[in-house]
Design a protein around this motif. Structure first.
Motif, PDB file in Angstrom:
ATOM      1  N   ASN A 265     -13.268 -21.871 -12.021  1.00 36.60           N
ATOM      2  CA  ASN A 265     -12.903 -20.689 -11.242  1.00 36.60           C
ATOM      3  C   ASN A 265     -12.277 -21.039  -9.898  1.00 36.60           C
ATOM      4  OD1 ASN A 265     -13.871 -18.692 -13.125  1.00 36.60           O
ATOM      5  ND2 ASN A 265     -15.948 -19.277 -12.548  1.00 36.60           N
TER       6      ASN A 265
ATOM      7  N   LYS B 258      -8.103 -21.067  -9.297  1.00 39.66           N
ATOM      8  CA  LYS B 258      -7.294 -19.843  -9.189  1.00 39.66           C
ATOM      9  C   LYS B 258      -6.100 -20.026  -8.260  1.00 39.66           C
ATOM     10  CE  LYS B 258     -11.113 -16.637 -10.089  1.00 39.66           C
ATOM     11  NZ  LYS B 258     -11.975 -15.578  -9.502  1.00 39.66           N
TER      12      LYS B 258
ATOM     13  N   ASN C  42      -6.671 -19.546 -15.037  1.00 40.81           N
ATOM     14  CA  ASN C  42      -6.981 -19.607 -13.603  1.00 40.81           C
ATOM     15  C   ASN C  42      -5.836 -20.213 -12.798  1.00 40.81           C
ATOM     16  OD1 ASN C  42      -9.918 -18.778 -12.832  1.00 40.81           O
ATOM     17  ND2 ASN C  42     -10.110 -19.806 -14.809  1.00 40.81           N
TER      18      ASN C  42
ATOM     19  N   LYS D   3      -4.427 -15.934 -12.389  1.00 39.92           N
ATOM     20  CA  LYS D   3      -5.368 -15.367 -11.426  1.00 39.92           C
ATOM     21  C   LYS D   3      -4.957 -15.756 -10.015  1.00 39.92           C
ATOM     22  CE  LYS D   3      -9.372 -14.805 -14.407  1.00 39.92           C
ATOM     23  NZ  LYS D   3     -10.829 -15.039 -14.578  1.00 39.92           N
TER      24      LYS D   3
ATOM     25  N   THR E 117      -5.864 -15.971  -5.711  1.00 40.28           N
ATOM     26  CA  THR E 117      -6.951 -16.188  -4.766  1.00 40.28           C
ATOM     27  C   THR E 117      -6.482 -15.814  -3.365  1.00 40.28           C
ATOM     28  OG1 THR E 117      -8.446 -17.838  -3.816  1.00 40.28           O
ATOM     29  CG2 THR E 117      -6.269 -18.611  -4.464  1.00 40.28           C
TER      30      THR E 117
END
Length: 499
Positions: free
Chosen positions: A377, A380, A455, A459, A461
């Motif tokens: 995770n 990202k 990720n 995705k 961040t």
């Protein structure tokens, strides 16, 4: 005493004659001594010199392997009173081991946490070379005594590698777990070996009295002894139910050591398994223990357990640990065919798996330095900041999954073809179940491998930190590995013709 002189002279003559087929192992033994002496002479300043000597020595060993391939041809040659067996497939496995080892020896110095160790890396190179020598002996072992000694040699070196960062509590814990599980597996295997020796009166796997003696024994006793020996081999292969040590040890060990443990020992263990099975497979009277049935069941369970457990992981190293268990189960499919086509498929599959797995763990090192974490995770939004590394990661993961047009797809296709060919000939239901399980678990593997590109690219961040300078060597080798995987996927004959 005088009566023994002709016997001693004959033994010495035989040993000297066998030495010509033992060149790579002699080079590894000398290389271990040279690296050790280099470390002692130059102390803390010996790290780079030891690395140069170790890598140069492995290149020499690879050249000796190639010479041995030409010398042996398709013959089977027993060495040192039938303790070791030199043949084509064991040499192919050793070539894969040595080529991978060269890449791993280079990789050790690119991992910052490992490189920053107070003891430096000089000891690591000598331990690794000792392990490689043990791996060579594993692929050649043709006697239960040489089987045990080779496995123990690799195990002791592996324990030291896992716990090398002794100041790190997690690494020390992983090393302790590995020692405890490994010692238990070795003790169980040694008990099985003692039973087999008691049943047959010989330790040589290829002695005619070995299988003949087991045929005379009660089937339950023989089955029990063989299962105990398979526990020791299975520990190195990490198939279910002997896989329990893998996630914790792979996660706790330094990443380059994880790359080492997840690749080259598996190749040697498959070579050892082939040697162990051959005497039973060539015997027409052997019916006490159906290796095909047992290994098929183990393969199916291992593929299911490894791949489904990997889906639940967020730590990339644990994910790849469970993934390696799944790959072991898939490789067992090729073993179960017991054909030359299956063995060729196994060699190709292992070669491309090793390349891809080392590449994946190199990139884990690359991104761990950026994020400070091994959690998927934390990747990202990094795909656009580090496009080259991210694209290489995706190509490598595509190969590990077994999708076109990578070498992983060709490897899985070769294994499926070998299994289906045998199924068409004998319609064994277990081969069909293996094929179905292999196909389904390949689909399952998409669910955890896809977490990384998801990720990296899809995705976002809120962290707008600037890109961090990274090791150019890891990126260069990741690019090379990605290109090799694609080229071998398009032109598989470049590799197959050498197998």
């Amino acid at each position: 005493m005088h009566d023994l002189l002709p016997y001693i002279q004959g033994q010495l003559t035989q040993i000297l004659g066998d030495m010509q087929y033992f060149g790579p192992e002699i080079c590894l033994s000398l290389l271990f001594v040279v690296v050790l002496i280099t470390d002692l002479l130059f102390g803390r300043n010996s790290e780079k010199l030891c690395r140069i000597v170790a890598c140069g020595g492995i290149i020499l060993v690879i050249s000796k392997d190639i010479i041995q391939l030409q010398l042996i041809g398709e013959h089977n040659i027993f060495l040192f009173s039938d303790m070791l067996l030199q043949n084509h497939i064991s040499l192919i496995f050793r070539l894969i081991i040595d080529s991978s080892a060269l890449l791993l020896l280079l990789y050790f110095a690119w991992d910052e946490p490992l490189k920053s160790h107070t003891k430096k890396l000089s000891d690591l190179y000598s331990i690794s070379i000792a392990a490689i020598l043990g791996l060579h002996l594993m692929t050649m072992a043709a006697n239960l005594l040489s089987v045990y000694l080779a496995i123990e040699m690799v195990s002791i070196a592996s324990y030291l590698l896992v716990a090398y960062r002794s100041e790190n509590a997690f690494s020390t814990e992983a090393g302790l777990k590995y020692v405890l599980f490994g010692a238990s597996a070795s003790a169980i295997m040694l008990y099985g070996i003692s039973l087999l020796y008691g049943f047959t009166g010989t330790l040589s796997l290829f002695d005619p009295n070995f299988v003949a003696g087991l045929i005379q024994v009660n089937a339950a006793g023989t089955t029990f002894a063989l299962i105990l020996v398979l526990v020791g081999i299975g520990f190195k292969l990490s198939f279910v139910p002997l896989h329990f040590w893998v996630p914790d040890v792979y996660e706790g060990a330094p990443t380059p050591i994880t790359a080492f443990l997840s690749t080259v020992p598996k190749i040697a263990a498959f070579g050892l398994l082939l040697n162990f099975l051959t005497p039973f497979l060539i015997s027409q009277q052997w019916k006490a223990f159906d290796f095909g049935l047992y290994l098929s069941v183990i393969g199916i369970i291992t593929m299911i357990a490894g791949n489904f457990a990997a889906v639940m992981q967020n730590n990339v190293k644990r994910m790849l640990a469970y993934s390696s268990i799944g790959h072991t189960g898939f490789a067992l499919m090729a073993i179960v065919t017991f054909t030359s086509q299956g063995i060729t498929a196994l060699a190709y599959y292992l070669a491309v798996y090793v390349i891809a797995n080392i590449g994946a763990l190199m990139l884990v090192t690359y991104f761990t330095k950026i994020t400070g974490s091994e959690d998927v995770n934390t990747y990202k939004g990094l795909g656009l900041k580090y496009p080259a590394a991210s694209v290489c990661f995706i190509i490598i993961l595509i190969s590990l999954t077994g999708l076109p047009v990578t070498a992983g797809f060709t490897g899985k296709l070769l294994v499926f073809s070998a299994v289906y060919s045998v199924y068409q000939a004998n319609h064994n239901i277990w081969l069909l179940l293996l094929t179905i399980t292999g196909a389904l678990t390949t689909v399952v593997s998409l669910f955890y491998y896809i977490k990384i590109p998801l990720n990296l690219f899809l995705k976002r961040t809120d962290n707008a930190a600037e890109p961090i300078a990274q090791s150019a060597y890891i990126l260069i080798f990741a690019v090379i590995i990605s290109i090799v995987l694609v080229l071998l996927g398009i032109f598989p004959n470049w590799l197959i013709k050498f197998l």
